[in-house]
Scaffold this motif. Structure first.
Motif, PDB file in Angstrom:
ATOM      1  N   VAL A 179      41.131  35.747 -45.406  1.00 55.66           N
ATOM      2  CA  VAL A 179      41.075  34.470 -44.700  1.00 55.66           C
ATOM      3  C   VAL A 179      40.373  34.681 -43.369  1.00 55.66           C
ATOM      4  O   VAL A 179      40.714  35.596 -42.619  1.00 55.66           O
ATOM      5  N   LYS A 180      39.390  33.822 -43.084  1.00 55.55           N
ATOM      6  CA  LYS A 180      38.729  33.834 -41.769  1.00 55.55           C
ATOM      7  C   LYS A 180      39.163  32.538 -41.094  1.00 55.55           C
ATOM      8  O   LYS A 180      38.653  31.464 -41.385  1.00 55.55           O
ATOM      9  N   PRO A 181      40.155  32.645 -40.176  1.00 55.87           N
ATOM     10  CA  PRO A 181      40.673  31.429 -39.534  1.00 55.87           C
ATOM     11  C   PRO A 181      39.692  30.882 -38.485  1.00 55.87           C
ATOM     12  O   PRO A 181      38.757  31.579 -38.081  1.00 55.87           O
ATOM     13  N   PRO A 182      39.926  29.669 -38.033  1.00 59.34           N
ATOM     14  CA  PRO A 182      39.035  29.073 -37.026  1.00 59.34           C
ATOM     15  C   PRO A 182      39.197  29.758 -35.672  1.00 59.34           C
ATOM     16  O   PRO A 182      40.328  30.051 -35.253  1.00 59.34           O
ATOM     17  N   GLU A 183      38.109  29.980 -34.978  1.00 57.52           N
ATOM     18  CA  GLU A 183      38.181  30.692 -33.700  1.00 57.52           C
ATOM     19  C   GLU A 183      38.818  29.848 -32.595  1.00 57.52           C
ATOM     20  O   GLU A 183      39.271  30.390 -31.596  1.00 57.52           O
ATOM     21  N   TRP A 184      38.881  28.535 -32.770  1.00 58.24           N
ATOM     22  CA  TRP A 184      39.537  27.703 -31.761  1.00 58.24           C
ATOM     23  C   TRP A 184      41.058  27.653 -31.981  1.00 58.24           C
ATOM     24  O   TRP A 184      41.789  27.174 -31.115  1.00 58.24           O
ATOM     25  N   GLY A 233      35.427  22.593 -43.777  1.00 57.26           N
ATOM     26  CA  GLY A 233      34.818  22.477 -42.450  1.00 57.26           C
ATOM     27  C   GLY A 233      33.713  21.440 -42.453  1.00 57.26           C
ATOM     28  O   GLY A 233      33.740  20.476 -43.223  1.00 57.26           O
ATOM     29  N   SER A 234      32.731  21.667 -41.599  1.00 58.29           N
ATOM     30  CA  SER A 234      31.710  20.636 -41.384  1.00 58.29           C
ATOM     31  C   SER A 234      30.520  20.794 -42.329  1.00 58.29           C
ATOM     32  O   SER A 234      30.297  21.859 -42.909  1.00 58.29           O
ATOM     33  N   VAL A 235      29.734  19.752 -42.417  1.00 56.39           N
ATOM     34  CA  VAL A 235      28.566  19.752 -43.307  1.00 56.39           C
ATOM     35  C   VAL A 235      27.516  20.795 -42.891  1.00 56.39           C
ATOM     36  O   VAL A 235      27.039  21.552 -43.741  1.00 56.39           O
ATOM     37  N   GLU A 255      34.982  21.708 -48.917  1.00 59.12           N
ATOM     38  CA  GLU A 255      35.744  20.504 -48.541  1.00 59.12           C
ATOM     39  C   GLU A 255      35.281  20.115 -47.149  1.00 59.12           C
ATOM     40  O   GLU A 255      35.569  20.817 -46.175  1.00 59.12           O
ATOM     41  N   LEU A 256      34.568  18.992 -47.057  1.00 59.81           N
ATOM     42  CA  LEU A 256      33.834  18.726 -45.816  1.00 59.81           C
ATOM     43  C   LEU A 256      34.303  17.455 -45.120  1.00 59.81           C
ATOM     44  O   LEU A 256      35.387  16.964 -45.368  1.00 59.81           O
ATOM     45  N   GLY A 257      33.452  16.973 -44.265  1.00 57.44           N
ATOM     46  CA  GLY A 257      33.835  15.863 -43.400  1.00 57.44           C
ATOM     47  C   GLY A 257      33.895  14.529 -44.123  1.00 57.44           C
ATOM     48  O   GLY A 257      33.568  14.421 -45.300  1.00 57.44           O
ATOM     49  N   ASN A 384      27.982   8.793 -38.624  1.00 61.08           N
ATOM     50  CA  ASN A 384      28.354  10.198 -38.362  1.00 61.08           C
ATOM     51  C   ASN A 384      29.847  10.344 -38.097  1.00 61.08           C
ATOM     52  O   ASN A 384      30.476   9.473 -37.501  1.00 61.08           O
ATOM     53  N   GLU A 385      30.353  11.506 -38.484  1.00 59.02           N
ATOM     54  CA  GLU A 385      31.777  11.777 -38.277  1.00 59.02           C
ATOM     55  C   GLU A 385      32.033  12.070 -36.799  1.00 59.02           C
ATOM     56  O   GLU A 385      31.407  12.962 -36.224  1.00 59.02           O
ATOM     57  N   VAL A 386      32.972  11.346 -36.175  1.00 60.78           N
ATOM     58  CA  VAL A 386      33.295  11.567 -34.755  1.00 60.78           C
ATOM     59  C   VAL A 386      34.346  12.679 -34.645  1.00 60.78           C
ATOM     60  O   VAL A 386      34.263  13.552 -33.810  1.00 60.78           O
TER      61      VAL A 386
HETATM   62  P1  NAD Z   1      33.123  24.172 -38.698  1.00 56.35           P
HETATM   63  O1  NAD Z   1      32.273  23.959 -39.899  1.00 56.35           O
HETATM   64  O2  NAD Z   1      32.473  24.290 -37.388  1.00 56.35           O
HETATM   65  O3  NAD Z   1      34.000  25.506 -38.868  1.00 56.35           O
HETATM   66  C1  NAD Z   1      34.864  25.704 -39.958  1.00 56.35           C
HETATM   67  C2  NAD Z   1      35.048  27.194 -40.173  1.00 56.35           C
HETATM   68  O4  NAD Z   1      33.797  27.759 -40.545  1.00 56.35           O
HETATM   69  C3  NAD Z   1      35.513  27.962 -38.944  1.00 56.35           C
HETATM   70  O5  NAD Z   1      36.432  28.961 -39.334  1.00 56.35           O
HETATM   71  C4  NAD Z   1      34.228  28.601 -38.439  1.00 56.35           C
HETATM   72  O6  NAD Z   1      34.436  29.776 -37.714  1.00 56.35           O
HETATM   73  C5  NAD Z   1      33.531  28.901 -39.750  1.00 56.35           C
HETATM   74  N1  NAD Z   1      32.074  29.054 -39.645  1.00 56.35           N
HETATM   75  C6  NAD Z   1      31.227  28.466 -38.767  1.00 56.35           C
HETATM   76  N2  NAD Z   1      29.947  28.880 -38.998  1.00 56.35           N
HETATM   77  C7  NAD Z   1      29.999  29.719 -40.050  1.00 56.35           C
HETATM   78  C8  NAD Z   1      29.019  30.439 -40.779  1.00 56.35           C
HETATM   79  N3  NAD Z   1      27.715  30.388 -40.459  1.00 56.35           N
HETATM   80  N4  NAD Z   1      29.419  31.198 -41.821  1.00 56.35           N
HETATM   81  C9  NAD Z   1      30.723  31.266 -42.170  1.00 56.35           C
HETATM   82  N5  NAD Z   1      31.705  30.605 -41.516  1.00 56.35           N
HETATM   83  C10 NAD Z   1      31.349  29.834 -40.470  1.00 56.35           C
HETATM   84  O7  NAD Z   1      34.183  22.996 -38.727  1.00 56.35           O
HETATM   85  P2  NAD Z   1      35.311  22.679 -37.632  1.00 56.35           P
HETATM   86  O8  NAD Z   1      34.684  22.023 -36.470  1.00 56.35           O
HETATM   87  O9  NAD Z   1      36.148  23.893 -37.441  1.00 56.35           O
HETATM   88  O10 NAD Z   1      36.198  21.636 -38.438  1.00 56.35           O
HETATM   89  C11 NAD Z   1      35.990  20.274 -38.450  1.00 56.35           C
HETATM   90  C12 NAD Z   1      35.324  19.846 -39.732  1.00 56.35           C
HETATM   91  O11 NAD Z   1      36.133  20.190 -40.862  1.00 56.35           O
HETATM   92  C13 NAD Z   1      35.163  18.350 -39.804  1.00 56.35           C
HETATM   93  O12 NAD Z   1      33.893  18.027 -40.312  1.00 56.35           O
HETATM   94  C14 NAD Z   1      36.243  17.930 -40.787  1.00 56.35           C
HETATM   95  O13 NAD Z   1      36.007  16.699 -41.429  1.00 56.35           O
HETATM   96  C15 NAD Z   1      36.245  19.065 -41.732  1.00 56.35           C
HETATM   97  N6  NAD Z   1      37.484  19.119 -42.513  1.00 56.35           N
HETATM   98  C16 NAD Z   1      37.441  18.812 -43.842  1.00 56.35           C
HETATM   99  C17 NAD Z   1      38.609  18.826 -44.593  1.00 56.35           C
HETATM  100  C18 NAD Z   1      38.597  18.507 -46.073  1.00 56.35           C
HETATM  101  O14 NAD Z   1      39.547  18.886 -46.739  1.00 56.35           O
HETATM  102  N7  NAD Z   1      37.587  17.842 -46.596  1.00 56.35           N
HETATM  103  C19 NAD Z   1      39.816  19.165 -43.980  1.00 56.35           C
HETATM  104  C20 NAD Z   1      39.823  19.459 -42.619  1.00 56.35           C
HETATM  105  C21 NAD Z   1      38.646  19.435 -41.892  1.00 56.35           C
END
Ligand code: NAD
Length: 490
Positions: A179-184, A233-235, A255-257, A384-386
């Motif tokens: 698992v690579k958790p979020p850095e924030w 995470g994000s798109v 699973e994205l925004g 766009n997603e806020v």
């Molecule tokens: P993000 O994409 O910036 O980061 C998500 C994760 O990806 C973090 O752990 C980050 O460190 C990692 N990451 C970033 N760049 C990477 C790379 N190049 N290679 C591998 N890993 C990398 O997203 P965020 O800002 O942390 O989260 C918010 C986003 O997540 C929003 O768009 C939200 O809608 C989405 N989200 C989707 C769901 C869903 O189930 N569809 C659930 C929660 C959040």
């Protein structure tokens, strides 16, 4: 035992957890609390060596873990979940401090659900190998074989829930995980590693690799030894991950925004729709599946907005550790700027704030629940997603117009539709998303599929769909009659 940080009285390791051991990195990154911007600690950054060690450890643990029966794995996984339960108070306080999630929501929703994310899939895996297909010609033994090492990458909004939702099925199916958790908000995954340790999980089965996305995350997803990458995470990040995965042809789940519609039909129960509408400010709007674009029938729009205003005015914005708080902080100063930027540009372009539209006086990372109206379908704030406590309001005059507006973005995650039950159900069928709630919001059964279409995601997880993703599906064909070789056979 490595040194521990003291976060709100909870001892948390700042190290990776690789092959059953804590490993500190010479390089670190800082983590701050969104509540009051205090430094929570320096966390290990995953360098090339650490990524290599994590994948090596997970690959080494795979043969042993995958050879266990599902029932044997369940014993470990049930203990793993029990260890979460033993630390429930710590998880609540830690995630509240680290990610700003409401303490009350952690206690009543997220911690129990995170335990279930593990026990449910451990139980379901018991029947995974017993799905025969019987035809006149043959018995097909459809096997769900574990795929190998799965990388799991998660975002900062509810990291414990989003992490366990993938860890549970991946491990239950016999994979090993990194698992690579979020850095924030990296801390609750570190506590989860303590749970794995205390549960006696074999070393290398569950690993946590801390670090930044563009650094550690990017290194991890390009490792050719991975068998699966599951990302939330994000798109823009998803596109980078998909590129890295394609180089090694590794299956990815994304699973994205979202930019989900919240439709209120003319025949809706206005008060219930308005009460549910106010829920969209939960987690300060940092919820992928929230209905953020309100589409309300023109005939009832004024009554609806007044009803919703009543609920929103009573929302308690404040410290997430206070059990009375309903809307907490935004995760990071950069995210606050992002939210503010969307609102300021919309207002400068002629939109109007029905309520909110400004920072909240409670603190630097708090923003007032906001509703923006007088917007066009092509406007940035509609498209766009806020990902903050900011919703938009548009009106429609017919079902067809509601559908057109609902489907008029590149996203397709979820939706909400309020109206007379049959009417709302029929409209919901026409909204192009991965799921939609009729006269309700947020019902998430673990047996049901979850995921988005269009830019909101690729593939489904949840229930059997998680196993479809995390397993190699194999058909063992045993003919019913002696097989006769023939070149004219189909
Ligand atoms: P993000 O994409 O910036 O980061 C998500 C994760 O990806 C973090 O752990 C980050 O460190 C990692 N990451 C970033 N760049 C990477 C790379 N190049 N290679 C591998 N890993 C990398 O997203 P965020 O800002 O942390 O989260 C918010 C986003 O997540 C929003 O768009 C939200 O809608 C989405 N989200 C989707 C769901 C869903 O189930 N569809 C659930 C929660 C959040």
């Amino acid at each position: 035992m490595t040194q521990r940080l003291d976060v709100a009285g909870i001892p948390v390791s700042p190290a990776h957890y690789i092959g059953g051991k804590r490993i500190l990195s010479p390089e670190t990154f800082e983590v701050y609390s969104p509540i009051d911007q205090r430094l929570l600690g320096q966390i290990s950054e995953g360098l090339d060596d650490h990524v290599d060690q994590a994948v090596t450890a997970a690959a080494a643990a795979f043969p042993g873990w995958s050879a266990l029966s599902a029932a044997e794995r369940k014993v470990f996984l049930d203990r793993f979940a029990e260890e979460i339960g033993k630390r429930a108070d710590q998880f609540c306080l830690l995630e509240s401090n680290d990610a700003g999630v409401l303490l009350s929501r952690m206690r009543h929703g997220i911690v129990p659900r995170s335990m279930l994310n593990i026990t449910y899939f451990a139980e379901q895996a018991l029947s995974l190998q017993s799905r025969p297909i019987d035809t006149p010609q043959a018995h097909h033994i459809v096997r769900h074989d574990p795929a190998g090492v799965a990388a799991i990458i998660t975002p900062w909004n509810t990291p414990l829930m989003l992490g366990t939702w993938k860890v549970g099925p991946a491990l239950a199916a016999g994979n090993t995980v990194i698992v690579k958790p979020p850095e924030w908000a990296p801390l609750t995954m570190s506590l989860l590693a303590d749970c794995a340790d205390a549960a006696g999980m074999p070393p290398g089965v569950f690993n946590v690799l801390q670090g930044g996305g563009a650094t550690t995350g990017a290194r991890l997803v390009s490792d050719p030894r991975l068998a699966r990458i599951s990302f939330t995470g994000s798109v823009p990040t998803a596109k980078l991950i998909a590129q890295a995965a394609s180089a090694n042809l590794v299956p990815v789940s994304l699973e994205l925004g979202g930019k989900s519609p919240f439709i209120v039909l003319e025949d809706a129960d206005i008060d219930s729709a308005a009460a549910t509408g106010a829920l969209m400010y939960r987690n300060a709007g940092q919820v992928c599946l929230a209905g953020t674009r309100f589409l309300v029938h023109a005939k009832i729009i004024e009554r609806f907005t007044e009803a919703m205003r009543g609920y929103v005015e009573n929302l308690r914005v404040g410290d997430p550790r206070d059990e009375q708080t309903e809307v907490g902080p935004i995760i990071h100063p950069r995210q606050v700027e992002r939210v503010k930027g969307f609102v300021d540009r919309a207002l400068a372009g002629g939109a109007r704030a029905l309520w909110g539209g400004t920072a909240h006086p409670f603190g630097a990372q708090y923003y007032s629940p906001t509703m923006i109206t007088d917007v066009g379908q092509d406007d940035e704030i509609i498209q766009n997603e806020v990902f903050g406590p900011v919703l938009t309001l548009q009106s429609f005059h017919s079902d067809d117009e509601a559908i057109e507006l609902a489907n008029g973005t590149d996203y397709g995650l979820g939706g909400v539709c309020y109206g007379e039950q049959m009417h709302a159900t029929e409209i919901s069928k026409r909204v192009r998303t991965g799921f939609i709630w009729v006269n309700s919001f947020g019902i998430r059964d673990l047996a049901a599929p979850f995921g988005g279409i269009k830019r909101s995601g690729v593939s489904r997880e949840g229930g059997d769909w998680s196993f479809e993703f995390f397993c190699d599906i194999k058909d063992v064909v045993v003919p019913k009659k002696p097989f006769k070789a023939s070149f004219s056979q189909r």
